[in-house]
Design an enzyme around this catalytic site. Sequence first.
Site, PDB file in Angstrom:
ATOM      1  CB  CYS A 146       0.157 -11.223   8.551  1.00 38.18           C
ATOM      2  SG  CYS A 146       1.807 -12.059   9.250  1.00 38.18           S
ATOM      3  CG  ASP A 469      14.763  13.501   7.378  1.00 39.62           C
ATOM      4  OD1 ASP A 469      14.018  13.208   8.168  1.00 39.62           O
ATOM      5  OD2 ASP A 469      14.978  12.921   6.378  1.00 39.62           O
ATOM      6  CB  CYS A 496      10.455   9.834  11.539  1.00 34.44           C
ATOM      7  SG  CYS A 496      11.710  10.035  12.637  1.00 34.44           S
TER       8      CYS A 496
END
Length: 542
Positions: A146, A469, A496
């Site tokens: 990038c 979750d 997460c």
Amino acid sequence: MSNTNRSGRGKNRRNSAAPQGKGKASASRQPSQSMQSTRPSTSQSGKEVRPNGASLSGSRSKGRARESAPIEGLPVSKNEETVIEIIGMNHDGEGVGRADGYTLFVQGALPGETVRVRVMKTKKQYGYAKLLEIVKASPDRVSAPCPIYDQCGGCQIQHMSYAGQLAWKRQLVIDNLQRIGKLNVLVEDETNEENTEHAIRVLPTMGMDEPWRYRNKAQVPIGVTEGGLVGGFYAKGSHRIIDMETCLIQHEHNDEVVAKVKEIGSHLGISAYNEETGRGLLRHVVVKKAFRTGEMMLVLVTNGRDIQHKDEWIGSIREAIPQVASICQNVNKKQTNVIFGDETRVLWGRDVIYDFIGDVQFAISPRSFYQVNPVQTEVLYGKTVEYAGLSGKETVIDAYCGIGTISLFLAQHADQVYGVEVVPEAIEDARSNAMLNEMKNVKFEVGASEDVIPRWKEQGIEADVIVVDPPRKGCDPRLLDTILEMKPERVVYVSCNPSTLARDLRVLEDGGYRTVEVTPVDMFPHTVHVESVALLERRGLE
């Protein structure tokens, strides 16, 4: 269509992994922990402007706080140059080195490297240093493809090979399980059978065959220069817009739509929102791409309802981007960094687009939560179903069901699924998605899991499997107590955040469960974020 924020399972905070949001502010940390880097990049590539187009030069030193006095007795001092070995990497992607036992965090350094650094800031137990030279490079070091990688805050580890990223993310999960959870993790070369019999297996990270162009959603802040509208991502730790033409983790069509909107808007004289004055029209451009169906949605976030040259703008967009099935406007007149306002209306086309994850179809509205990496979402949910071990006879509870994505996956293999979510609008979407897929063996209810699940138990509902979750902060302690009271045979924990996963697994282990296996899943390649799926079984069932 609803004007409310359909935030799903409340995990849109996870999407900060991608370069759509404002750079995060720093949080306090100890040497064994970490935080989001807020040091500005020194790279001059890419065009950097404020959202209102104001110049950045000559203003950086104003208002700086008085520097603290140097700390005596440290092996290094500010502005000193030294050579150190990088022994690890924290969960923000900063290299961790030692100078005579003193911890230094070095942005851009990789484990195994020898680097020359300049000490930039010191605290009693740790400090920060700037990478000056790589004396000995890691085999995992690669050139970041990038062109604005050094400036953009979206990706943190493009300079690391993808194989290296996957291995590091697995080790990050292991380290958290051991350090925070004090859990017994299986070590590959372990020979003591007593230590390995009930040790947790942490499988290799499930990565992508093609770890680029995976994001299905772009949220681009808009600014202005003398040449017209600009849009891109926020620089690390700031609210400065870095203009860009392409993002290598976005779907190519998202880049094309953003570029066309900027081009057409500049031609029509559309003004960009000015944060300081509160004037100007266009604040953000939000693009959603359905990978399976190819449909696209464009949301123009504006500072007011009236759009100059609206019909001409819509017509030009439709002509230039025929795959766009929905053009919507969200009105946000508040002086805030929050992207969306309360009012959303359709300018042209439908109010939703449709996509599939596996065999399950989902309706995606302008503000509904939907996983940004659909390819890896199917991998993540497939592992969740595998760990649930369903035969078609089980009752399953999805304790943070959001818009029903995991619930509907589970419903294909279970007798009955119950989903609970605290956000009312998410439950509306979940019920709509169940109807869309003609699934009648799933029921959704609004409320906190720790309140609703005990009520279900009183009604005679017994769960064979509970799936959680949660957001990054992990499970509510009362929910963990509820799970222990319900005593399901299995718990599947989708995480997460490895640190809160480890904390919560410790609680469940102390309450009578055994963590059998954890699988990391790379939902956000080239960032420091990692998802994990953990299987727990109630002791005494072996």
